[in-house]
Design an enzyme around this catalytic site. Structure first.
Site, PDB file in Angstrom:
ATOM      1  N   GLU A 197      -4.759 -12.841   6.514  1.00  0.00           N
ATOM      2  CA  GLU A 197      -3.821 -14.150   6.173  1.00  0.00           C
ATOM      3  C   GLU A 197      -2.738 -14.421   5.682  1.00  0.00           C
ATOM      4  OE1 GLU A 197      -6.563 -17.956   6.281  1.00  0.00           O
ATOM      5  OE2 GLU A 197      -7.890 -16.763   5.791  1.00  0.00           O
ATOM      6  N   TYR A 228      -8.345  -8.916  11.021  1.00  0.00           N
ATOM      7  CA  TYR A 228      -8.658 -10.067  10.117  1.00  0.00           C
ATOM      8  C   TYR A 228      -9.738 -10.952  11.666  1.00  0.00           C
ATOM      9  CZ  TYR A 228      -8.788 -15.682   9.311  1.00  0.00           C
ATOM     10  OH  TYR A 228      -8.320 -16.463   8.822  1.00  0.00           O
ATOM     11  N   ASP A 287     -11.441  -8.288   6.562  1.00  0.00           N
ATOM     12  CA  ASP A 287     -12.162  -9.528   6.510  1.00  0.00           C
ATOM     13  C   ASP A 287     -12.709  -9.881   8.310  1.00  0.00           C
ATOM     14  OD1 ASP A 287     -12.721 -12.086   7.110  1.00  0.00           O
ATOM     15  OD2 ASP A 287     -11.467 -13.902   6.585  1.00  0.00           O
ATOM     16  N   ASN A 299     -15.486 -11.324   8.673  1.00  0.00           N
ATOM     17  CA  ASN A 299     -16.160 -12.409   9.019  1.00  0.00           C
ATOM     18  C   ASN A 299     -17.898 -12.710   9.548  1.00  0.00           C
ATOM     19  OD1 ASN A 299     -15.021 -15.358   8.614  1.00  0.00           O
ATOM     20  ND2 ASN A 299     -13.319 -14.761   9.931  1.00  0.00           N
ATOM     21  N   ASP A 357      -8.963 -17.536  -1.879  1.00  0.00           N
ATOM     22  CA  ASP A 357     -10.773 -17.515  -1.800  1.00  0.00           C
ATOM     23  C   ASP A 357     -11.256 -16.265  -1.347  1.00  0.00           C
ATOM     24  OD1 ASP A 357     -10.398 -17.458   1.115  1.00  0.00           O
ATOM     25  OD2 ASP A 357     -11.196 -19.138   2.108  1.00  0.00           O
TER      26      ASP A 357
END
Length: 360
Positions: free
Chosen positions: A81, A183, A223, A225, A343
């Site tokens: 990101e 990502y 990440d 997810n 975050d």
């Protein structure tokens, strides 16, 4: 904010990191020769971090994050990101390996970012980018200059010069192993092309990649997810029952918080099994840690306060698992301590050096 950044010096030690694969010493996927330095055979220390806009982190959190990186002293930093747009004027083809700088605002943003990356400790790294057309998604890979990847790719099929949509992949190949920074697209909430269907296609391609890449050990980070097991979320019941505007998917396995649906978790488990891969953090940490065991935290205000997930990983080939010296989450508590404005908190991995095999 600029008081944190030193002017770029004119000597060779502080030149700006290159902005495109060709200028970074990667021409047609292969690394060029660099000035003489003590060359390391393979990376041993790693950080992965979803920055949730690298530019915002530079503007607001860079001194603290720089100190963190200096203390860890990683060989490789994988960032997700990035949220910096790819080069290319409006209506023209984009160059996903370079930062946009064809407008006054984009030039200023690029300058702010590159000044930060030209200051200690980041000036000790070369940087590769894979960027989306807009301020969305994107990845970066920072590799210490004492390491020389044989090749760097930007797609799972390892096609030279091709980038994945939205800049979601950077793959660096070294003599003894590969490092994959991804990502993963969010699963979303609905049976739509840019939601469930997109994630299914992504997981299928990841499975194909890991199965076809077994000739060399892999370190896959980023990440991802997905939270694989109940132990990987703070409140399993909350996440299992989560809905968006009351919508319930027709398939029960698609119900729940994106990243914690049963279908995603099953597919991730299949990738680990078929690819003979090990979740490095869970390999070392068998018990649930409500203080430091999660990498993503919900908004401190509202119903997601205190709701946390482990969705940032280091996954590696089974043949490397005995070399895992440490794998740690560096965030703490529900107030986002150690998240540096994102975050997501950084996650680190350290491998021990490979033992020399007895020639006898």
């Amino acid at each position: 904010m600029k008081r944190f950044f030193k002017p770029i010096e004119k000597d060779g030690s502080a030149k700006k990191p290159a902005l495109s694969p060709s200028k970074q010493g990667v021409e047609n996927g292969e690394a060029q020769s660099q000035p003489e330095v003590d060359i390391k055979k393979e990376p041993l220390k790693f950080i992965t971090w979803n920055a949730n806009s690298l530019l915002l982190r530079v503007k607001n959190n860079w001194p603290e994050f720089s100190s963190f990186v200096s203390n860890i002293d990683p060989d490789i930093i994988a960032v997700q990101e990035v949220r910096m747009p790819a080069a290319g004027s409006k209506g023209a083809p984009k160059i996903p390996g370079e930062l946009k700088d064809d407008t006054s605002s984009s030039r200023e943003e690029k300058q702010i970012l590159m000044r930060a990356l030209s200051s200690p400790p980041f000036r000790n790294y070369r940087v590769w980018w894979s960027l989306a057309d807009t301020k969305y998604a994107g990845t970066a890979l920072l590799v210490k200059k004492c390491l020389r990847p044989l090749k760097v790719y930007f797609s799972l099929d390892r096609t030279v010069s091709k980038h994945e949509p939205d800049g979601r992949v950077i793959l660096a190949e070294f003599e003894t192993l590969r490092v994959l920074n991804t990502y993963a697209p969010n699963n979303g909430w609905k049976e739509e092309e840019n939601s469930f269907q997109r994630r299914r296609k992504w997981d299928k391609r990841l499975l194909e990649f890991v199965v076809q890449s077994s000739d060399k050990p892999l370190i896959w980070c980023g990440d991802l997810n997905v939270s694989h097991e109940d132990i990987d979320v703070s409140h399993p019941e909350f996440f299992s029952a989560a809905k968006m505007n009351g919508y319930v998917p027709p398939n029960k396995e698609d119900c729940g918080q994106p990243g914690f649906t049963l279908s995603e978790r099953k597919r991730f488990g299949a990738i680990l099994k078929e690819g003979r891969l090990v979740d490095a953090y869970r390999y070392l940490h068998k018990e649930k840690d409500m203080e430091c065991g999660f990498s993503w935290s919900g908004n401190p205000v509202g119903k997601y306060r205190g709701k946390r997930m482990r969705i940032d990983y280091f996954v590696l080939s089974e043949k490397l698992k005995e070399r895992v010296a440490s794998c740690e989450m560096h965030g703490k508590g529900i107030e986002l301590e150690g998240f540096y404005g994102s975050d997501h908190c950084p996650v680190s991995l350290q491998l021990s050096e490979e033992e020399c095999k007895d020639a006898n």
